[in-house]
Design a protein around this motif. Structure first.
Motif, short mmCIF file in Angstrom:
data_model
loop_
_atom_site.label_atom_id
_atom_site.label_comp_id
_atom_site.label_asym_id
_atom_site.label_seq_id
_atom_site.Cartn_x
_atom_site.Cartn_y
_atom_site.Cartn_z
N ILE A 244 91.61 -23.71 -1.91
CA ILE A 244 91.86 -24.29 -3.20
C ILE A 244 91.00 -23.66 -4.32
N GLY A 245 91.71 -22.99 -5.49
CA GLY A 245 90.79 -22.12 -6.18
C GLY A 245 89.84 -22.68 -7.17
N ARG A 246 89.96 -24.08 -7.57
CA ARG A 246 89.14 -24.73 -8.32
C ARG A 246 87.75 -24.96 -7.78
N PRO A 247 86.77 -24.94 -8.67
CA PRO A 247 85.55 -25.21 -7.91
C PRO A 247 85.10 -26.74 -7.67
N PHE A 248 84.34 -26.90 -6.72
CA PHE A 248 83.98 -28.21 -6.33
C PHE A 248 82.68 -28.76 -7.33
N VAL A 249 82.98 -29.76 -7.71
CA VAL A 249 81.88 -30.41 -8.54
C VAL A 249 81.32 -31.71 -8.16
N ARG A 250 80.13 -31.54 -7.91
CA ARG A 250 79.20 -32.88 -7.35
C ARG A 250 78.91 -33.68 -8.20
N LYS A 251 79.07 -35.13 -7.62
CA LYS A 251 78.70 -36.15 -8.59
C LYS A 251 77.43 -36.95 -7.68
N PRO A 252 76.71 -37.42 -8.77
CA PRO A 252 75.76 -38.25 -8.01
C PRO A 252 76.12 -39.39 -7.18
N ILE A 253 75.29 -39.68 -6.20
CA ILE A 253 75.76 -40.96 -5.46
C ILE A 253 74.84 -42.01 -5.74
N GLN A 254 75.65 -43.16 -6.23
CA GLN A 254 75.00 -44.30 -6.59
C GLN A 254 74.95 -45.62 -5.70
N PHE A 255 74.10 -46.26 -5.19
CA PHE A 255 74.15 -47.27 -4.46
C PHE A 255 73.67 -48.47 -4.92
#
Length: 421
Positions: A244-255
């Motif tokens: 899959i060509g699109r980059p992976f964008v991390r998102k913050p983990i919120q508990f």
């Protein structure tokens, strides 16, 4: 603040002699035990009246942190910050160890020798380990108690399950010598460890610890037994035809670890207790595969999804390499998936930690055979009876822990202490 909370706060203040303390705040939480059951606690923070101000960035000495089981009222944790207490409650003045154990039995409802036993003692500090009739338990719990020389309690932590006899499976077998020897041979593994002393790699023969049921028909890998989270096995190799060509964008983990009074009162199950359906497991495999296609596009067929487990409103997917080298530290990925949207949110890769060993000098030539190493290490192998929780049977099974703190240098044949390597 409901009546139940008011009662718990008032009882706590009276029980621990908090006359010189004011309640600073409280919150409600829930946790999942190894049985998959949800427990509920009220966490209280008490401010000593001797403190002139409060700094949210640090907890002043004398402040008290106390956690109580919301439904049973049992004490879960008591900590007086800095080991200093202004409480009027001083139960340990001139008390013997036996008298302190009596106090613990009354406070917890557990029975000494049957459910916990003394492991360590020094003046003002005792540590107990979870057991059943004197035999250790895995996963292991503990009770920690500290007190001031004036007799005031400064630390009391109760962590673990401390099972009753109804959860213990009766054993009518005895592991045979032949079975044990066969397993020991299997567990003697050739591995490579980093030695920080001179930044070199060492090739060693060492025993990979394992739990073996007394019946001889089942073993429990150490790493999957000592953890206390409920997980679901998957064991699927992930493959794909195209990236899959699109980059992976991390998102913050919120508990959001706090819960409402209504949730605690109604015993609302923790999100982590919900079992996976077949459809959900299929979704986990699909999301994890697509993540690999984005971040590790050249790794088709190289990763195996070993387990998944719920953590609050996230799913943690654990991946390991299908083929791994003999290095003791293995490559591992942990992917966090939103359990509502099934979107990959963030991930951890231990490759950066492994890269730190790239500069280490390679291990020397292997000159010692496995057969020679086995004979050398045999006298140092430790066999310990232990009850292991079987997550399928939901019972504790009597096992032998096969372990060894020694290793054989595969180059020189020297006997080594693993702790020194």
């Amino acid at each position: 603040m409901g009546q139940k909370i008011q009662t718990l706060i008032a009882d706590t203040k009276q029980k621990f002699g908090l006359v010189e303390y004011d309640l600073l705040n409280y919150s409600l939480h829930h946790h999942v035990d190894i049985y998959g059951q949800t427990s509920y606690t009220i966490a209280m923070e008490w401010l000593s009246k001797f403190e002139t101000g409060f700094d949210e960035e640090k907890n002043p000495e004398r402040n008290a942190i106390i956690d109580i089981d919301f439904h049973s009222g049992r004490v879960v944790r008591v900590i007086f910050v800095g080991g200093v207490s202004n409480a009027t409650y001083a139960p340990f003045i001139n008390k013997s160890t036996d008298e302190i154990i009596d106090w613990i039995e009354k406070m917890t409802g557990y029975t000494y020798h049957e459910q916990f036993q003394l492991e360590f003692e020094e003046p003002g500090h005792l540590l107990f380990r979870e057991c059943f009739n004197g035999i250790p338990i895995s996963p292991s719990g503990y009770i920690k108690l500290k007190y001031h020389e004036s007799g005031q309690l400064t630390t009391f932590i109760v962590h673990g399950q401390f099972p009753c006899k109804e959860l213990i499976k009766e054993n009518h077998f005895m592991l045979t010598t032949e079975n044990r020897q066969s397993i020991i041979e299997q567990q003697l593994t050739f591995t490579t460890l980093p030695s920080n002393e001179n930044k070199t790699m060492k090739s060693l023969y060492a025993i990979e610890e394992i739990f073996v049921a007394y019946s001889g028909d089942k073993t429990y890998p150490y790493e999957f037994t000592v953890q206390d989270k409920p997980d679901t096995p998957v064991h699927k190799i992930l493959s794909w035809a195209s990236p899959i060509g699109r980059p992976f964008v991390r998102k913050p983990i919120q508990f959001n670890k706090e819960i409402t009074l209504e949730q605690a009162t109604n015993c609302e199950p923790h999100p982590s207790t919900r079992l996976f359906t077949e459809q959900e497991l299929v979704k986990c495999i699909e999301v994890t595969t697509n993540f690999l296609r984005q971040v590790y596009p050249q790794d088709s067929g190289k990763w195996i999804l070993t387990t998944v487990h719920r953590h609050h409103h996230y799913i943690q997917a654990i991946l390991k390499l299908v083929e791994s080298n003999r290095f003791i530290f293995k490559r591992k990925l942990q992917l966090s998936i939103d359990d509502r949207t099934y979107e990959a949110i963030n991930y951890l890769d231990n490759q950066l930690l492994l890269d730190a060993y790239d500069e280490y000098k390679a291990a020397g030539e292997v000159l010692i055979s496995k057969e020679v190493a086995l004979e050398k290490i045999k006298p140092y192998i430790q066999i310990t009876p232990i009850y292991v929780f079987d997550k399928v049977q939901k019972q504790y099974i009597l096992c032998e822990l096969i372990d060894c703190h020694k290793a054989i240098d595969a180059e020189s044949g020297e006997m080594l202490n693993l702790a020194d390597v």
